[in-house]
Design an enzyme around this catalytic site. Structure first.
Site, PDB file in Angstrom:
ATOM      1  N   GLU A  37       0.838  -1.191   0.000  1.00 18.74           N
ATOM      2  CA  GLU A  37       0.000   0.000   0.000  1.00 18.74           C
ATOM      3  C   GLU A  37       0.880   1.252   0.000  1.00 18.74           C
ATOM      4  O   GLU A  37       0.602   2.238  -0.684  1.00 18.74           O
ATOM      5  CB  GLU A  37      -0.918  -0.025   1.235  1.00 18.74           C
ATOM      6  CG  GLU A  37      -1.960   1.076   1.286  1.00 18.74           C
ATOM      7  CD  GLU A  37      -2.860   1.110   0.048  1.00 18.74           C
ATOM      8  OE1 GLU A  37      -3.002   0.076  -0.626  1.00 18.74           O
ATOM      9  OE2 GLU A  37      -3.393   2.206  -0.245  1.00 18.74           O
ATOM     10  N   GLU A 116      22.355   8.239  27.481  1.00 19.08           N
ATOM     11  CA  GLU A 116      22.161   7.750  26.107  1.00 19.08           C
ATOM     12  C   GLU A 116      23.383   6.950  25.702  1.00 19.08           C
ATOM     13  O   GLU A 116      24.496   7.309  26.048  1.00 19.08           O
ATOM     14  CB  GLU A 116      22.088   8.920  25.101  1.00 19.08           C
ATOM     15  CG  GLU A 116      21.061   9.951  25.366  1.00 19.08           C
ATOM     16  CD  GLU A 116      21.459  11.311  24.756  1.00 19.08           C
ATOM     17  OE1 GLU A 116      22.293  11.372  23.840  1.00 19.08           O
ATOM     18  OE2 GLU A 116      20.904  12.306  25.239  1.00 19.08           O
ATOM     19  N   LYS A 118      26.423   6.056  23.436  1.00 15.89           N
ATOM     20  CA  LYS A 118      27.223   6.907  22.556  1.00 15.89           C
ATOM     21  C   LYS A 118      27.431   6.164  21.245  1.00 15.89           C
ATOM     22  O   LYS A 118      28.204   5.218  21.168  1.00 15.89           O
ATOM     23  CB  LYS A 118      28.561   7.235  23.207  1.00 15.89           C
ATOM     24  CG  LYS A 118      29.393   8.186  22.384  1.00 15.89           C
ATOM     25  CD  LYS A 118      30.585   8.705  23.173  1.00 15.89           C
ATOM     26  CE  LYS A 118      31.352   9.748  22.387  1.00 15.89           C
ATOM     27  NZ  LYS A 118      31.955   9.193  21.172  1.00 15.89           N
ATOM     28  N   ASP A 120      28.588   5.221  17.578  1.00 13.79           N
ATOM     29  CA  ASP A 120      29.861   5.406  16.901  1.00 13.79           C
ATOM     30  C   ASP A 120      29.574   5.752  15.443  1.00 13.79           C
ATOM     31  O   ASP A 120      29.499   4.890  14.593  1.00 13.79           O
ATOM     32  CB  ASP A 120      30.667   4.113  17.015  1.00 13.79           C
ATOM     33  CG  ASP A 120      32.143   4.386  16.937  1.00 13.79           C
ATOM     34  OD1 ASP A 120      32.534   5.574  16.894  1.00 13.79           O
ATOM     35  OD2 ASP A 120      32.915   3.421  16.923  1.00 13.79           O
ATOM     36  N   TYR A 228      20.470  13.732  19.224  1.00 15.75           N
ATOM     37  CA  TYR A 228      20.879  13.801  20.624  1.00 15.75           C
ATOM     38  C   TYR A 228      20.902  15.207  21.219  1.00 15.75           C
ATOM     39  O   TYR A 228      21.162  15.362  22.402  1.00 15.75           O
ATOM     40  CB  TYR A 228      22.214  13.106  20.853  1.00 15.75           C
ATOM     41  CG  TYR A 228      23.407  13.683  20.114  1.00 15.75           C
ATOM     42  CD1 TYR A 228      23.884  14.956  20.400  1.00 15.75           C
ATOM     43  CD2 TYR A 228      24.052  12.932  19.135  1.00 15.75           C
ATOM     44  CE1 TYR A 228      24.975  15.470  19.733  1.00 15.75           C
ATOM     45  CE2 TYR A 228      25.154  13.441  18.465  1.00 15.75           C
ATOM     46  CZ  TYR A 228      25.612  14.722  18.763  1.00 15.75           C
ATOM     47  OH  TYR A 228      26.684  15.228  18.102  1.00 15.75           O
ATOM     48  N   LYS A 293      24.215  13.418  30.592  1.00 14.98           N
ATOM     49  CA  LYS A 293      23.992  14.857  30.502  1.00 14.98           C
ATOM     50  C   LYS A 293      23.113  15.305  31.660  1.00 14.98           C
ATOM     51  O   LYS A 293      22.133  14.626  31.979  1.00 14.98           O
ATOM     52  CB  LYS A 293      23.281  15.205  29.182  1.00 14.98           C
ATOM     53  CG  LYS A 293      24.041  14.771  27.957  1.00 14.98           C
ATOM     54  CD  LYS A 293      23.256  14.941  26.663  1.00 14.98           C
ATOM     55  CE  LYS A 293      24.078  14.337  25.528  1.00 14.98           C
ATOM     56  NZ  LYS A 293      23.361  14.343  24.235  1.00 14.98           N
ATOM     57  N   LYS A 317      33.500   5.990  28.450  1.00 18.82           N
ATOM     58  CA  LYS A 317      33.849   5.080  27.360  1.00 18.82           C
ATOM     59  C   LYS A 317      33.889   3.630  27.838  1.00 18.82           C
ATOM     60  O   LYS A 317      34.289   3.349  28.968  1.00 18.82           O
ATOM     61  CB  LYS A 317      35.229   5.455  26.805  1.00 18.82           C
ATOM     62  CG  LYS A 317      35.267   6.800  26.081  1.00 18.82           C
ATOM     63  CD  LYS A 317      34.398   6.752  24.849  1.00 18.82           C
ATOM     64  CE  LYS A 317      34.843   7.723  23.771  1.00 18.82           C
ATOM     65  NZ  LYS A 317      36.168   7.565  23.246  1.00 18.82           N
ATOM     66  N   CYS A 411      50.659 -32.859  10.382  1.00 21.21           N
ATOM     67  CA  CYS A 411      49.922 -32.514  11.591  1.00 21.21           C
ATOM     68  C   CYS A 411      50.871 -32.412  12.789  1.00 21.21           C
ATOM     69  O   CYS A 411      51.652 -33.344  13.036  1.00 21.21           O
ATOM     70  CB  CYS A 411      48.863 -33.585  11.857  1.00 21.21           C
ATOM     71  SG  CYS A 411      48.006 -33.331  13.425  1.00 21.21           S
ATOM     72  N   CYS A 414      49.717 -35.617  15.219  1.00 22.17           N
ATOM     73  CA  CYS A 414      49.835 -37.032  14.847  1.00 22.17           C
ATOM     74  C   CYS A 414      50.736 -37.248  13.636  1.00 22.17           C
ATOM     75  O   CYS A 414      50.909 -38.372  13.191  1.00 22.17           O
ATOM     76  CB  CYS A 414      48.456 -37.639  14.594  1.00 22.17           C
ATOM     77  SG  CYS A 414      47.703 -37.072  13.063  1.00 22.17           S
ATOM     78  N   CYS A 429      44.156 -31.966   8.803  1.00 22.49           N
ATOM     79  CA  CYS A 429      44.926 -33.157   9.132  1.00 22.49           C
ATOM     80  C   CYS A 429      44.133 -34.350   8.616  1.00 22.49           C
ATOM     81  O   CYS A 429      42.926 -34.452   8.826  1.00 22.49           O
ATOM     82  CB  CYS A 429      45.098 -33.262  10.648  1.00 22.49           C
ATOM     83  SG  CYS A 429      45.529 -34.925  11.194  1.00 22.49           S
ATOM     84  N   CYS A 435      44.154 -39.301  15.128  1.00 21.83           N
ATOM     85  CA  CYS A 435      44.773 -38.058  15.598  1.00 21.83           C
ATOM     86  C   CYS A 435      44.207 -37.717  16.975  1.00 21.83           C
ATOM     87  O   CYS A 435      43.006 -37.498  17.125  1.00 21.83           O
ATOM     88  CB  CYS A 435      44.508 -36.923  14.621  1.00 21.83           C
ATOM     89  SG  CYS A 435      45.193 -35.347  15.163  1.00 21.83           S
TER      90      CYS A 435
HETATM   91  O1  D41 Z   1      25.772   9.325  20.503  1.00 23.23           O
HETATM   92  C1  D41 Z   1      26.643  10.194  20.419  1.00 23.23           C
HETATM   93  N1  D41 Z   1      27.712   9.959  19.682  1.00 23.23           N
HETATM   94  C2  D41 Z   1      26.471  11.501  21.107  1.00 23.23           C
HETATM   95  C3  D41 Z   1      27.363  12.519  20.806  1.00 23.23           C
HETATM   96  C4  D41 Z   1      25.448  11.728  22.050  1.00 23.23           C
HETATM   97  N2  D41 Z   1      24.551  10.766  22.363  1.00 23.23           N
HETATM   98  N3  D41 Z   1      25.350  12.926  22.666  1.00 23.23           N
HETATM   99  C5  D41 Z   1      26.212  13.932  22.377  1.00 23.23           C
HETATM  100  N4  D41 Z   1      26.057  15.111  23.022  1.00 23.23           N
HETATM  101  C6  D41 Z   1      26.879  16.118  22.773  1.00 23.23           C
HETATM  102  C7  D41 Z   1      26.659  17.411  23.507  1.00 23.23           C
HETATM  103  C8  D41 Z   1      26.547  17.162  24.970  1.00 23.23           C
HETATM  104  C9  D41 Z   1      27.807  18.357  23.263  1.00 23.23           C
HETATM  105  C10 D41 Z   1      25.401  18.019  23.004  1.00 23.23           C
HETATM  106  C11 D41 Z   1      27.257  13.767  21.425  1.00 23.23           C
HETATM  107  C12 D41 Z   1      28.101  14.875  21.197  1.00 23.23           C
HETATM  108  N5  D41 Z   1      27.887  16.026  21.870  1.00 23.23           N
HETATM  109  C13 D41 Z   1      29.214  14.878  20.254  1.00 23.23           C
HETATM  110  N6  D41 Z   1      29.354  14.129  19.184  1.00 23.23           N
HETATM  111  C14 D41 Z   1      30.501  14.442  18.578  1.00 23.23           C
HETATM  112  C15 D41 Z   1      31.092  15.420  19.266  1.00 23.23           C
HETATM  113  C16 D41 Z   1      30.293  15.713  20.308  1.00 23.23           C
END
Ligand code: D41
Length: 682
Positions: A37, A116, A118, A120, A228, A293, A317, A411, A414, A429, A435
């Site tokens: 649809e 949240e 982070k 990549d 974000y 945050k 990290k 091998c 064996c 082998c 073996c």
């Molecule tokens: O998920 C992310 N990579 C992420 C990056 C996130 N969840 N929040 C972010 N919040 C900020 C601020 C606090 C400065 C608003 C960010 C980033 N900065 C950020 N990403 C790359 C540089 C900074």
């Protein structure tokens, strides 16, 4: 109805409808319109636009891809700078962060944090004027980025026009563009097939896709954007808490991270970090940490920022998944099927949260591809529970003393000849069960959790038993006595008794487990289940011809040949007989005529699952002949409701329509009943 009778307002209405369903599909992951649809409305809009080119506006779903490649990206100055994030690497550093906040605010009250994952990916800014996407830009150095409007327009989860109302006249939305793992893998598979270069990780793939001057290429890449924060805002107000800002953005059509939560104080953050960290590998996208945050935007303003990072946010990290270390030597291991695997012995290195001193080099081709030598500095990757891998070589650091890796001809266990079949990367082998390495591996596999599940019979113990000459084959396990076992080193009377009891318990098993435990090449759990379900008993499988075997789902010519070869060997038949004489037994499976007991039944699967992946649940249902649909209707037979779905629209609809529902556990029982799933034993 001819196009001429379509009014412009009908056209606008169609556009609005389609944009709304696109949001339900790409942002909410909860479509309420069947795909056909959706396609029909899209076609209809295209038709009208062909007749009325004047009506076409940039927010039309047909206008996601511009047709002209750019010659270069132009520069964009960010009205409000895009700040960077400070990092923390330990709980203590996170507590220091909270301490600094409280000192600066001169308050000991709990602080609410928004948490949240982070992502990549690549940070970008989207500018909306009167609800319409005007410009997309990369973060660049935070002050100046590149104009990638044409490219962001191709990303389905980015609204071209904001939904609903109440948004500010000018609204800058910020977020991360990333490539989900599944799309990344598919993209690389295609590249590999075409002999093209593959991307090293989803982040690079996302960056490369956004850097295309030709947006038609970007349009083919599976990108998503998750928002974000906001930047420049004019002519309207935004809510007072960060989490509410994101919820408002969600309502206007943006994807936000479903894991986002508000928590109390820094200890809540640490809990969150652990909880999300534990399911990092199950997420459908890569994350490299958690961002915390201060949720109250007034407090954010009071805290301000230093150099280029806000004081009110921090990225905690996860341990790095890649590290460099020295390749000290290479050993060659012999697997259950004789496969020879080169294993890198490494200078121990902390990566992915554990100390790693071995990594797989897969096979001879991989050694060649990497161009790796003993003495090299290598990059080791350990992601989640997968075995560590050598992913690249730092050739600039190669010492003069580096030595070539010599692949053995015989091998190492064996001394039988090692053979490589044409077209196969794996060297093997040829010793078979003479073996000792293959014998040991066969026994380890037999005892493993998904096979006979002999509790307490780990790899080390199997090696010990074979080394001591107590067992030569799997059947020998069942004549082991407590007295024999308790004489082994590091084995007490209690553990010996427990092992004998565990062996006793494993005598009662199921056909799929037994079949899988035999260790026939290419017969994994799924194939063992399909075979069991198709034939119902062992004798029929042993006697089945190549052709009969190939009638089974996911059994092709190669697997069929391995099965026939296995049961053609007398020593294998003897092993099966010896096991049955030792008391191994199971119930045969009743075979359904059609082999599709759920044929004609439509299931809808929703929510998150704890034991199996949602997609695997769908596949298993389909294996049993069921249809799996995306939305609930009166024709739905049953809705399987996972966690967190107790209030979602599919569940509500099911209740309204009186469609039956079942839990994850009930589903697993249903699958097990038809031999499509193994319930945990005991
Ligand atoms: O998920 C992310 N990579 C992420 C990056 C996130 N969840 N929040 C972010 N919040 C900020 C601020 C606090 C400065 C608003 C960010 C980033 N900065 C950020 N990403 C790359 C540089 C900074």
């Amino acid at each position: 109805m001819s196009n001429n009778s379509v009014s412009q307002s009908d056209y606008e209405e169609l556009k609005k409808t389609l944009n709304y369903h696109s949001y339900r599909y790409y942002v909410l992951d909860d479509p309420t319109l069947p795909d056909v649809e959706y396609d029909r409305i899209f076609q209809r809009i295209s038709q009208i636009e062909a007749q009325q080119p004047d009506w076409v506006s940039s927010d039309s779903p047909t206008q996601r891809v511009g047709d002209r490649p750019l010659s270069a990206f132009s520069q964009v100055a960010h009205e409000v700078p895009m700040l960077s994030l400070d990092n923390a690497f330990s709980d203590d550093e996170l507590r220091d962060f909270s301490r600094r906040l409280k000192d600066r605010l001169k308050s000991e009250l709990d602080i609410e944090f928004a948490c949240e994952p982070k992502l990549d990916g690549i940070a970008v800014s989207l500018l909306y004027r009167n609800g319409e996407l005007e410009r997309g830009a990369t973060r660049g150095d935070g002050a100046t980025g590149e104009d990638i409007t044409q490219n962001v327009r191709t990303i389905p989860s980015i609204p071209l026009r904001l939904l609903g109302d109440g948004y500010p006249e000018v609204l800058e939305v910020r977020g991360e563009i990333y490539m989900p793992r599944q799309g990344f893998n598919a993209l690389n598979d295609k590249a590999r097939e075409a002999g093209e270069k593959v991307f090293v990780n989803p982040r690079n793939a996302a960056a490369g896709s956004l850097r295309q001057l030709d947006s038609r290429i970007t349009a083919t890449r599976p990108l998503e954007m998750c928002t974000y924060s906001i930047g420049f805002v004019e002519g309207g107000d935004m809510p007072a808490r960060h989490t509410e800002v994101l919820e408002a953005l969600h309502g206007w059509g943006f994807l936000i991270n479903p894991e986002m939560r508000a928590v109390k104080d820094i200890e809540g953050c640490i809990d969150y970090y652990q909880r999300v960290g534990a399911k990092r590998d199950q997420l459908s996208y890569d994350i490299d940490g958690i961002v915390f945050k201060v949720n109250d935007r007034n407090l954010q303003d009071r805290l301000g920022f230093v150099s280029r990072a806000p004081r009110w946010a921090i990225a905690y990290k996860f341990p790095a998944q890649e590290e460099m270390t020295l390749l000290q030597s290479v050993e060659f291991q012999v697997g259950r099927t004789g496969a020879i695997t080169p294993v890198a012995r490494l200078e121990p290195v902390f990566v992915g949260g554990v100390t790693v001193s071995n990594a797989t080099l897969h096979n001879r081709d991989e050694i060649e591809r990497l161009g790796v030598m003993v003495g090299d500095t290598v990059v080791v990757r350990r992601a989640g529970d997968v075995i560590p891998q050598v992913v690249s070589v730092v050739k600039a650091q190669r010492p003069d003393s580096a030595k070539d890796i010599l692949f053995p001809k015989n091998c190492p266990i064996c001394d039988s000849l090692i053979e490589t079949v044409d077209g196969e990367a794996v060297a093997r082998c040829t010793g078979g069960l003479i073996c000792e390495a293959q014998r040991k591996e066969a026994i380890k596999h037999f005892a493993s959790r998904k096979a006979m599940d002999v509790d307490g019979l780990g790899d080390k113990l199997v090696e010990q038993l074979v080394d001591e000459g107590l067992i030569h084959s799997v059947a020998d396990l069942y004549s082991l006595t407590s007295e024999q076992l308790s004489e082994l080193e590091r084995m007490g009377v209690k553990s010996a008794d427990n092992l004998v009891a565990a062996l006793e318990q494993s005598r009662t098993t199921s056909l799929p487990r037994f079949l899988y435990a035999l260790g026939i090449r290419e017969v994994g759990e799924a194939t063992a289940r399909s075979l069991s379900r198709h034939f119902g008993n062992l004798a029929s499988i042993v006697e089945a011809s190549d052709e009969q075997l190939q009638k089974v789902d996911d059994v092709g010519p190669v697997v069929a040949r391995y099965i026939c070869e296995f049961f053609a060997q007398t020593h294998n038949l003897e092993a099966v007989e010896a096991l049955q004489s030792a008391g191994i037994h199971w119930d045969d499976i009743e075979i359904d005529e059609a082999d599709e007991p759920l044929a004609d039944k439509t299931f809808v699967v929703t929510g998150s699952f704890a034991t199996i992946k949602r997609n695997d649940a769908k596949k298993l249902l389909q294996e049993l002949g069921a249809k799996v649909a995306g939305s609930v209707s009166a024709k739905t037979y049953c809705v399987v409701v996972g966690g967190g779905a107790e209030n979602n629209s599919k569940y509500v609809k099911a209740t309204e329509l009186g469609v039956q529902t079942m839990t994850e556990n009930e589903l697993l029982e249903l699958l097990a009943e038809h031999g499509a799933y193994q319930l945990e034993q005991g």
